[in-house]
Design a protein around this motif. Structure first.
Motif: not given
Length: 323
Positions: A21-32, A266-276, A279-283
């Motif tokens: 769930g944490a990994l999938v919801l990270s996509v929601n953060d990216l899209a928002i 739920e902390y698994a979403g943090m590395p995903m935020a870094i990845l997004w 890939l998408f914002f160049g940070t």
């Protein structure tokens, strides 16, 4: 049956639901985050809710209990829970519009600490020192990434903190309602609440008569509605699918497993935020950020290892010792 794969123990299933769930919801953060600069928050939420509702109804119709799960004997509890979820989502997205993606997600990860605290105080679930230690190590990783004094703490951060507490409170409601409400029932009423509130908000300010604020959060809240070009629709669809699938997984995790056990995952979403962000914002994270990620992932992996080797756990309601 010889050779059959034995099902995972309930606590491990809950852990994997939370992790997924944490990994999938990270996509929601990216899209928002990607949509927050061009669209109104209530327009994004309404579109997302329609996609999420379609997904929930489809899964519900294909399930054993079917659409009968729509009916509930606990309408007041659903109203309270949906209201708390609404506060959590709105404050988080307003903060997300003004903060870098990784900073917003990192701040939001005080939520597992709130969940552990509230599960002990409200649900009376046993929380041993090793679970506290796992959450503390994960929180240390978040603090490393936040770098206090580096300008991260600002009004938008307070919105995310309010969101984190509301998010934790919503999971307390999920645990209280688990005996009578399925994950699909919980998510149906969540999506219904989003549709009703965002539609009302759109009718009120969707014409843009309150737009023009310079603050990113206020601009996101009061921006005029407009029809998205084809290039933006994948983001709208992604946020709807992510919140539908991720919401179901998270609801099932907290329904079936002690809140303090699944919260660190739920902390698994943090590395995903870094990845997004890369890939998408160049940070790209520096060494300090990677140190924080290592602490966050280590805390979750340690908890998973501890739960795997424990032989005493037979039921999610059983005392959990010093895990």
């Amino acid at each position: 049956m010889p050779g059959a794969i034995a099902p995972l123990p309930t606590p491990l299933r809950g852990i994997f639901f939370a992790l997924g769930g944490a990994l999938v919801l990270s996509v929601n953060d990216l899209a928002i985050k990607a949509l927050s600069g061009k669209y109104a928050l209530h327009q994004v939420i309404l579109t997302r809710a329609f996609v999420g509702m379609a997904l929930v109804l489809t899964v519900m119709a294909l399930s054993q209990r079917g659409l009968w799960q729509i009916f509930t004997r606990r309408p007041l509890d659903h109203l309270i829970r949906v209201s708390v979820v609404m506060v959590s989502n709105v404050t988080y997205f307003l903060g997300l519009a003004a903060l870098p993606l990784a900073d917003a997600v990192a701040t939001a990860f005080v939520a597992p600490l709130f969940i552990t605290l509230l599960s002990a105080l409200i649900l009376k679930e046993p929380v041993g020192p090793r679970r506290w230690a796992a959450v503390a190590v994960g929180m240390l990783g978040v603090i490393v990434m936040l770098r206090p004094g580096a300008g991260v703490i600002q009004p938008a951060t307070l919105l995310v903190l309010i969101s984190a507490f509301s998010y934790a409170s919503s999971h307390m409601m999920t645990r209280r309602m688990r005996e009578t409400e399925s994950a699909m029932t919980l998510n149906f009423y969540t999506q219904l609440g989003f549709i009703l509130v965002s539609s009302t908000m759109g009718l009120w300010v969707g014409d843009g008569h309150m737009s023009g604020a310079s603050d990113p959060s206020l601009a996101f809240l009061f921006r005029q509605w407009h029809w998205p070009p084809l290039a933006d629709w994948p983001y709208f669809i992604a946020t709807g699918l992510a919140v539908g699938i991720g919401g179901l997984m998270m609801a099932q995790a907290y329904r079936t497993t002690e809140a303090a056990l699944v919260a660190p995952f739920e902390y698994a979403g943090m590395p995903m935020a870094i990845l997004w962000g890369v890939l998408f914002f160049g940070t790209w994270p520096d060494l300090t950020a990677w140190a924080g990620i290592a602490l966050i992932c280590g805390a979750g992996l340690y908890t998973l290892w501890r739960e795997t080797v424990r032989k005493q756990v037979q039921d999610v309601a059983a005392p959990s010792g010093d895990l």
